[in-house]
Design a protein around this motif. Structure first.
Motif, PDB file in Angstrom:
ATOM      1  N   ASP A  27     -13.950  -7.631 -12.309  1.00  0.00           N
ATOM      2  CA  ASP A  27     -12.740  -8.090 -11.635  1.00  0.00           C
ATOM      3  C   ASP A  27     -12.824  -7.779 -10.141  1.00  0.00           C
ATOM      4  O   ASP A  27     -13.631  -6.952  -9.697  1.00  0.00           O
ATOM      5  CB  ASP A  27     -11.505  -7.402 -12.215  1.00  0.00           C
ATOM      6  N   ILE A  28     -11.945  -8.417  -9.361  1.00  0.00           N
ATOM      7  CA  ILE A  28     -11.873  -8.179  -7.918  1.00  0.00           C
ATOM      8  C   ILE A  28     -10.410  -8.061  -7.529  1.00  0.00           C
ATOM      9  O   ILE A  28      -9.578  -8.888  -7.922  1.00  0.00           O
ATOM     10  CB  ILE A  28     -12.527  -9.325  -7.112  1.00  0.00           C
ATOM     11  N   PHE A  29     -10.094  -7.041  -6.761  1.00  0.00           N
ATOM     12  CA  PHE A  29      -8.786  -6.947  -6.117  1.00  0.00           C
ATOM     13  C   PHE A  29      -9.020  -6.903  -4.614  1.00  0.00           C
ATOM     14  O   PHE A  29      -9.719  -6.020  -4.110  1.00  0.00           O
ATOM     15  CB  PHE A  29      -8.019  -5.713  -6.574  1.00  0.00           C
ATOM     16  N   ALA A  30      -8.443  -7.873  -3.895  1.00  0.00           N
ATOM     17  CA  ALA A  30      -8.638  -8.012  -2.452  1.00  0.00           C
ATOM     18  C   ALA A  30      -7.302  -7.782  -1.752  1.00  0.00           C
ATOM     19  O   ALA A  30      -6.489  -8.704  -1.630  1.00  0.00           O
ATOM     20  CB  ALA A  30      -9.192  -9.396  -2.118  1.00  0.00           C
ATOM     21  N   PRO A  31      -7.027  -6.556  -1.287  1.00  0.00           N
ATOM     22  CA  PRO A  31      -5.730  -6.253  -0.684  1.00  0.00           C
ATOM     23  C   PRO A  31      -5.716  -6.462   0.831  1.00  0.00           C
ATOM     24  O   PRO A  31      -6.768  -6.524   1.484  1.00  0.00           O
ATOM     25  CB  PRO A  31      -5.542  -4.775  -1.019  1.00  0.00           C
ATOM     26  N   ASP A  32      -4.515  -6.556   1.383  1.00  0.00           N
ATOM     27  CA  ASP A  32      -4.283  -6.529   2.826  1.00  0.00           C
ATOM     28  C   ASP A  32      -3.683  -5.170   3.161  1.00  0.00           C
ATOM     29  O   ASP A  32      -2.486  -4.941   2.961  1.00  0.00           O
ATOM     30  CB  ASP A  32      -3.321  -7.646   3.253  1.00  0.00           C
ATOM     31  N   VAL A  33      -4.501  -4.255   3.644  1.00  0.00           N
ATOM     32  CA  VAL A  33      -3.988  -2.952   4.053  1.00  0.00           C
ATOM     33  C   VAL A  33      -3.350  -3.080   5.428  1.00  0.00           C
ATOM     34  O   VAL A  33      -3.476  -4.116   6.100  1.00  0.00           O
ATOM     35  CB  VAL A  33      -5.111  -1.898   4.064  1.00  0.00           C
ATOM     36  N   ARG A  34      -2.635  -2.042   5.858  1.00  0.00           N
ATOM     37  CA  ARG A  34      -1.973  -2.115   7.170  1.00  0.00           C
ATOM     38  C   ARG A  34      -2.993  -2.409   8.260  1.00  0.00           C
ATOM     39  O   ARG A  34      -4.139  -1.949   8.212  1.00  0.00           O
ATOM     40  CB  ARG A  34      -1.209  -0.820   7.440  1.00  0.00           C
ATOM     41  N   GLY A  35      -2.554  -3.212   9.233  1.00  0.00           N
ATOM     42  CA  GLY A  35      -3.454  -3.715  10.255  1.00  0.00           C
ATOM     43  C   GLY A  35      -3.805  -5.175  10.042  1.00  0.00           C
ATOM     44  O   GLY A  35      -4.336  -5.826  10.959  1.00  0.00           O
ATOM     45  N   SER A  36      -3.514  -5.726   8.854  1.00  0.00           N
ATOM     46  CA  SER A  36      -3.801  -7.132   8.558  1.00  0.00           C
ATOM     47  C   SER A  36      -2.759  -8.033   9.209  1.00  0.00           C
ATOM     48  O   SER A  36      -1.620  -7.631   9.469  1.00  0.00           O
ATOM     49  CB  SER A  36      -3.796  -7.363   7.042  1.00  0.00           C
ATOM     50  N   SER A  37      -3.148  -9.257   9.459  1.00  0.00           N
ATOM     51  CA  SER A  37      -2.214 -10.243  10.011  1.00  0.00           C
ATOM     52  C   SER A  37      -1.461 -10.943   8.892  1.00  0.00           C
ATOM     53  O   SER A  37      -1.777 -10.796   7.711  1.00  0.00           O
ATOM     54  CB  SER A  37      -2.966 -11.270  10.860  1.00  0.00           C
ATOM     55  N   GLY A  38      -0.449 -11.716   9.285  1.00  0.00           N
ATOM     56  CA  GLY A  38       0.320 -12.481   8.324  1.00  0.00           C
ATOM     57  C   GLY A  38       1.615 -11.836   7.890  1.00  0.00           C
ATOM     58  O   GLY A  38       2.414 -12.481   7.196  1.00  0.00           O
ATOM     59  N   TYR A  39       1.861 -10.577   8.310  1.00  0.00           N
ATOM     60  CA  TYR A  39       3.051  -9.860   7.858  1.00  0.00           C
ATOM     61  C   TYR A  39       3.849  -9.292   9.033  1.00  0.00           C
ATOM     62  O   TYR A  39       4.660  -8.381   8.850  1.00  0.00           O
ATOM     63  CB  TYR A  39       2.646  -8.733   6.904  1.00  0.00           C
ATOM     64  N   GLY A  40       3.636  -9.826  10.216  1.00  0.00           N
ATOM     65  CA  GLY A  40       4.393  -9.393  11.381  1.00  0.00           C
ATOM     66  C   GLY A  40       3.599  -8.463  12.281  1.00  0.00           C
ATOM     67  O   GLY A  40       2.636  -7.817  11.857  1.00  0.00           O
ATOM     68  N   ARG A  41       4.031  -8.398  13.535  1.00  0.00           N
ATOM     69  CA  ARG A  41       3.310  -7.588  14.520  1.00  0.00           C
ATOM     70  C   ARG A  41       3.376  -6.101  14.215  1.00  0.00           C
ATOM     71  O   ARG A  41       2.431  -5.355  14.483  1.00  0.00           O
ATOM     72  CB  ARG A  41       3.868  -7.852  15.921  1.00  0.00           C
ATOM     73  N   SER A  42       4.475  -5.627  13.685  1.00  0.00           N
ATOM     74  CA  SER A  42       4.570  -4.203  13.368  1.00  0.00           C
ATOM     75  C   SER A  42       3.559  -3.809  12.300  1.00  0.00           C
ATOM     76  O   SER A  42       2.990  -2.717  12.338  1.00  0.00           O
ATOM     77  CB  SER A  42       5.989  -3.854  12.901  1.00  0.00           C
ATOM     78  N   PHE A  43       3.318  -4.695  11.331  1.00  0.00           N
ATOM     79  CA  PHE A  43       2.321  -4.424  10.297  1.00  0.00           C
ATOM     80  C   PHE A  43       0.921  -4.413  10.900  1.00  0.00           C
ATOM     81  O   PHE A  43       0.083  -3.573  10.560  1.00  0.00           O
ATOM     82  CB  PHE A  43       2.431  -5.465   9.186  1.00  0.00           C
ATOM     83  N   VAL A  44       0.648  -5.361  11.818  1.00  0.00           N
ATOM     84  CA  VAL A  44      -0.658  -5.403  12.489  1.00  0.00           C
ATOM     85  C   VAL A  44      -0.897  -4.117  13.270  1.00  0.00           C
ATOM     86  O   VAL A  44      -1.995  -3.551  13.273  1.00  0.00           O
ATOM     87  CB  VAL A  44      -0.754  -6.627  13.414  1.00  0.00           C
ATOM     88  N   ASP A  45       0.138  -3.616  13.940  1.00  0.00           N
ATOM     89  CA  ASP A  45      -0.007  -2.448  14.803  1.00  0.00           C
ATOM     90  C   ASP A  45       0.147  -1.122  14.056  1.00  0.00           C
ATOM     91  O   ASP A  45       0.029  -0.057  14.661  1.00  0.00           O
ATOM     92  CB  ASP A  45       1.034  -2.500  15.922  1.00  0.00           C
TER      93      ASP A  45
END
Length: 805
Positions: free
Chosen positions: A610-628
Motif C-alpha cells: 500500500d501507499i499513503f502520500a500525505p501533505d505535511v505542513r509546508g505543502s501548498s493548496g491549504y493556504g499561506r499559513s499552512f505553507v509557512d
C-alpha cells in the motif's frame, strides 16, 4: 501600435547593443538533427583550472550610457555601476543557428503508454505544439487538435521543459535541459522544423528561461541567468570522489571536499548580514486568515549585500528577435535574484509584467519599458509562473494573487496612463481554495480559471465585461465585487496542469489517477475532447492490472493542525487486511500530493504494498499559513507530521505497523533521511531520492537561486548555522537503524549527489545496509524512459525485499 523589437525601446536599451546586420537567406545546414549541436561539456571533461563563472562574467560584461534620470534594474533598484561610472549589464545572448529538423519525423520507438503535456496553440487554434515522451524523453511535437499525424520537431536528446507558439504563427519557442540537468536553454524553430536555433543559454555556466512573446510575434522575451559570485577553487587532484570530487563537484566551481562545519562559507555567501532580505512586502507568516498581510507598496528592496555580493544569480531579461533583424532589447536586469520572468507585454510595448523573487515571496512587478520605472509591486502566489496579463488596451491588470489573504484569487486593477494601479478589486474567489491557473483569451473578454480543491481541479470560464466599473479600495486593498457570468467545465480526469487559448477554443492538459498526461480541446467551449495523439485511458498501464484510484485521508497532527493525504490500496487484498505500507513524501516543500497516475506508485502497488502520500505542513493548496507553518524551527513539527501521518495510516487504514517504509524525493528525500534518524524504530527501511542529508553542505553546493529560496525556508547558513545543524539528518546519523536506498541523478545541481553519497557512506561505516543508485544523464528530475524504468524497479525491489521479507 504593435509591440515588437523595434517599438519596445526600453529607454536607450537599443543603443546598448550594436544593431544587428540583417541575416541573409541561406540554404539549410545539411546533416542530422544533432549535427553541429554544441557539445555539452561534462564536469569530468572540463579542465580543472577553468573558472566558468569568472570567464562568463568577463566575456559578457558590457557598458551602457547613463540616462538623464537614475537608471534602475527594472525592479526599482539602481543598476550596478562600473568603475567608469557607466552602468554594468550582462551582454545579450548570442544566437546560434542549428541544423534543420524539418520533414516528417517520428521517434525510433513509440511508447504506447506515453504522456502529452504543455500545449501551445497556433493563431488559428487548429494546431498545437506540445511536449511528448513517446520517444522515451520529453520532446517537441506538433499536430492538429482534431486529427493526425503528429510531427517531431526536435529529435535531440535534451529534455524539453516549456513550449510557446508565437502569436503570428511563424515560430515555436521552447526550453531544453542539456544532459537532463538544471541549466536550461531557449531555442526557436519554424513549425516545419526549419531555422532551428539557440536563442539563449549556450554560454558556459549560464541558463536561460522562456518568457512571453510580443503580441505581434516579432520577438520573444528570454531571461538569462549568469552566476554572480566567484567560484571556489577546484578540489585537489586525487581527492576522494565520495567526498565531493565527483559529478557533484568538478565543473561547478564548488569545493565539495570540505563542508561548512569548518566555519568557512562559500564565496557567494560572504558579506551576508542576516536572513535573505525581502523583496517588497514581508511574506505572510502569521497563522490564521484573520490577520491581514502588510499593505501593498510600490517600492522595492534590492537583494544581496551592498556591492552585489549576495547569493543569487545575475538575471537579465531581453526581448529577442528570432529573425535577427533587430538587436536584443534589455527589459530588466537584477543582481542576486532567485527568479525573473517576463509574463506579459502590453500591445504597444510600453509596459511589462514581471514575476520575480524566491519561493514563498513571489512578486508581480509592472515596469514602464521606456524609462525602467516600476509602477506597481504586488505579492503573488507560488505555483504556475504565468501570473496574469494586461488587458488589450493596457488599461487594466489581471493577476492571480494571494495578497492580503490565505488563498489565491483573481484580482484586477485599472491602470492610469503611466501604468500605475488606481485600485484593486476581486473578480473571483473561492473559500478555502487556491486559484492555481489563470488564462485570458486574446480578446480579453473571457477568463479561464482552474481552482485547486484539496488537490483536485475545478475549471470555471468567466465571461468578463471589461468596460464595467469595479469596486476598488481606497487604501489599495482589493474589495469584493464582480458582475461576471461564469460556467463550469465537466472534466474527465481529476487535475488540470495547463490551459491555453486556441483562438475561439481552449486546450487543456489533464492528468488523472487512471490515465497518463494528455491534451484535450474544447471544440464547443464546454465539452473536453481528447486529442487523437494523446494516449487512451486504457493504454495508461499494461493490460491486466488497472490503475488504483486513491481515497482521501484526513490525519490530525499532534498539535491539532489538520493534515491531508491520499491512500492507495494494493489490489487483491481483502478489506481490512493489514498490508505493508510505504509513506511517500513529496518535494518542495511547497508541492502538493495530487491524485494523478504515477508509474512509480503503480509499480509499488503491483508488489502488494500500500501507499499513503500525505501533505505535511509546508505543502501548498491549504493556504499561506499552512505553507509557512514549517519555516525555521517549524521544520521539527513537519518531522513530527510524518510520524503522525504514519500512525493515522495504521489506525484509520489497513497499514501494518510492523511493515512500514518511508520514501520521498527532493525535499521528500530530506524528510526520508530525517525520519529514519528521528523515528528510527518506526520504519523498516527508507528510499531517499535526490534528498538533502546535511543542510550545510546543501547550501554550499546548490544553485544560487535555490539557496536564496532555501534560506527563507530552512534558515541562513551563517546566522542560523546551529538550527541547520539540528535539522540535518547527518547530525543524528548514529541513530540510524533501518536499511536505506538512495537514488540520485548525476547532473543534479539542485541537490548535488554528494548529499546521498555522504549519507550512504556514513550508514555503511556504522554497519547499516545502504545502497546508492546514480542515474546517468539525469538531473534533479528523471526524464528518460529507460532511467525512470530502472529507478521504479530498483526502488520497488528494495521495498518488497525489506517489507515482505
Amino acid at each position: 501600435m504593435a509591440s515588437n523589437a523595434r517599438n519596445l525601446t526600453a529607454g536607450d536599451a537599443t543603443a546598448r547593443h550594436p544593431a544587428a546586420e540583417p541575416v541573409a537567406e541561406r540554404p539549410p545546414d545539411v546533416g542530422t538533427a544533432d549535427a553541429g549541436r554544441p557539445a555539452t561539456v561534462r564536469p569530468e571533461e572540463r579542465p580543472t583550472d577553468e573558472r566558468p563563472a569568472e570567464r562568463t562574467k568577463e566575456s559578457t560584461e558590457k557598458r551602457t550610457k547613463e540616462g538623464t534620470e537614475e537608471r534602475t534594474d527594472g525592479t526599482g533598484a539602481p543598476l550596478p555601476a562600473g568603475s567608469d561610472g557607466l552602468t554594468a549589464a550582462f551582454a545579450a545572448p548570442a544566437r546560434i543557428p542549428l541544423p534543420d529538423a524539418s520533414g516528417p519525423r517520428d521517434a525510433p520507438t513509440r511508447l504506447i503508454a506515453h504522456g502529452c503535456w504543455y500545449p501551445s496553440a497556433d493563431p488559428s487554434g487548429t494546431r498545437l505544439a506540445f511536449i511528448c515522451d513517446r520517444g522515451g524523453v520529453p520532446q517537441l511535437w506538433t499536430g492538429p487538435a482534431d486529427g493526425e499525424p503528429v510531427r517531431l520537431l526536435d529529435d535531440g536528446p535534451d529534455p524539453v521543459r516549456e513550449v510557446s507558439w508565437s502569436p503570428d504563427g511563424r515560430w515555436i519557442a521552447y526550453t531544453t535541459a542539456p544532459g537532463g540537468g538544471e541549466h536550461t536553454r531557449v531555442l526557436c524553430v519554424r513549425p516545419d522544423g526549419s531555422d532551428r536555433q539557440i536563442l539563449a543559454g549556450a554560454e558556459p555556466g549560464s541558463s536561460a528561461h522562456l518568457g512571453c512573446w510580443a503580441h505581434d510575434g516579432s520577438a520573444v522575451t528570454v531571461t538569462v541567468a549568469v552566476p554572480t559570485g566567484p567560484p571556489a577553487p577546484p578540489p585537489p587532484s586525487g581527492a576522494d570522489t565520495t567526498a565531493g570530487d565527483g559529478p557533484s563537484g568538478r565543473g561547478f566551481g564548488l569545493d565539495l571536499g570540505s563542508g561548512l562545519s569548518d566555519g568557512r562559507l562559500p564565496d557567494h555567501w560572504r558579506g551576508r548580514t542576516g536572513e535573505a532580505e525581502l523583496l517588497g512586502p514581508a511574506p505572510h507568516t502569521d497563522r490564521g486568515p484573520a490577520l491581514p498581510s502588510p499593505a501593498v507598496t510600490l517600492g522595492t528592496t534590492p537583494t544581496g549585500a551592498p556591492g552585489g555580493t549576495g547569493f543569487g544569480d545575475g538575471l537579465s531579461a531581453y526581448l529577442i528577435d528570432p529573425d535577427a533583424v533587430a538587436a536584443p532589447v534589455l527589459i530588466a536586469a537584477v543582481q542576486d535574484a532567485a527568479t525573473l520572468r517576463v509574463c506579459d507585454l502590453s500591445r504597444d510595448g510600453s509596459l511589462a509584467l514581471l514575476r520575480r523573487g524566491p519561493r514563498g515571496r513571489r512578486e508581480a512587478v509592472v515596469l514602464r519599458t521606456a524609462d525602467h520605472v516600476t509602477t506597481c509591486v504586488l505579492p503573488v502566489a507560488d505555483g504556475d509562473p504565468w501570473i496574469g496579463s494586461f488587458s488589450p488596451r493596457a488599461d487594466a491588470l489581471r493577476l492571480r494573487s494571494n495578497a492580503h489573504r490565505e488563498f489565491a484569487v483573481l484580482l484586477t486593477a485599472e491602470l492610469d496612463p503611466d501604468g500605475r494601479p488606481l485600485g484593486w478589486s476581486t473578480v473571483a474567489a473561492r473559500e478555502g481554495s487556491d486559484l492555481e491557473l489563470l488564462r485570458y483569451t486574446r480578446d480579453g473578454a473571457t477568463a479561464v480559471l482552474a481552482w485547486n480543491i484539496r488537490g483536485m481541479s475545478d475549471v470555471e470560464i468567466l465571461d468578463t465585461d471589461t468596460d464595467t466599473d469595479t469596486d476598488t479600495g481606497t487604501d489599495g486593498r482589493p474589495e469584493e465585487g464582480t458582475g461576471s457570468a461564469s460556467r463550469h467545465i465537466s472534466l474527465p480526469h481529476e487535475v488540470v496542469t495547463r490551459v491555453t487559448d486556441a483562438n475561439s477554443r481552449l486546450a487543456l492538459a489533464l492528468s488523472g489517477s487512471r490515465r497518463r498526461p494528455g491534451i484535450w480541446w474544447l471544440p464547443d467551449g464546454a465539452t473536453p475532447v481528447r486529442t487523437p495523439w494523446s494516449s487512451r485511458d486504457e493504454d495508461a498501464v499494461p493490460p491486466g492490472r488497472p490503475p488504483v484510484r486513491p481515497v482521501p485521508l484526513r490525519p490530525t497532527a499532534r498539535d491539532g493542525l489538520p493534515l491531508n493525504g491520499w491512500y492507495y490500496r494494493a489490489p487483491g487484498r481483502a478489506p481490512g487486511e493489514p498490508a505493508p505500507c510505504v509513506i511517500h513524501l513529496h518535494g518542495g516543500p511547497e508541492d502538493q500530493e495530487r491524485p494523478v497516475l504515477d508509474p512509480l506508485y503503480h509499480e509499488i502497488l503491483g508488489r502488494g504494498l500500500d501507499i499513503f502520500a500525505p501533505d505535511v505542513r509546508g505543502s501548498s493548496g491549504y493556504g499561506r499559513s499552512f505553507v509557512d507553518a514549517d519555516l525555521g524551527r517549524g521544520r521539527f513539527a513537519a518531522l513530527d507530521d510524518v510520524a503522525d501521518c504514519t500512525a493515522h495510516a495504521v489506525l484509520a487504514g489497513p497499514a501494518d505497523p510492523s511493515r512500514l517504509a518511508v520514501m520521498g524525493r527532493s525535499y521528500g528525500g530530506y524528510l526520508t533521511f530525517a525520519s529514519l534518524v528521528w523515528h528510527p524504530d518506526l520504519f523498516r527501511t527508507g528510499v531517499a531520492v535526490c534528498g538533502m542529508s546535511d543542510l550545510a553542505t546543501f547550501f554550499e553546493g546548490t544553485e544560487p537561486w535555490i539557496a536564496q529560496s532555501a534560506a527563507h525556508k530552512y534558515g541562513h547558513p551563517e546566522r542560523d548555522r546551529e538550527l541547520l545543524r539540528e535539522l540535518s539528518p547527518m547530525t543524528r546519523i548514529d541513530a540510524l537503524r533501518a536499511p536505506v536506498f538512495a537514488v540520485h541523478g548525476e547532473h543534479d545541481t539542485n541537490v548535488p549527489p554528494r548529499e546521498s553519497e555522504q549519507f550512504v557512506r556514513a550508514a555503511r561505516e556504522r554497519g547499516v545496509p545502504a545502497e546508492l543508485l546514480t542515474l546517468r544523464e539525469e538531473g534533479h528530475d528523471f526524464l528518460r524512459a529507460d532511467n525512470r524504468r530502472l529507478f521504479r524497479r530498483a526502488a520497488a525491489d528494495w521495498l518488497q525485499r525489506h517489507l515482505n521479507g
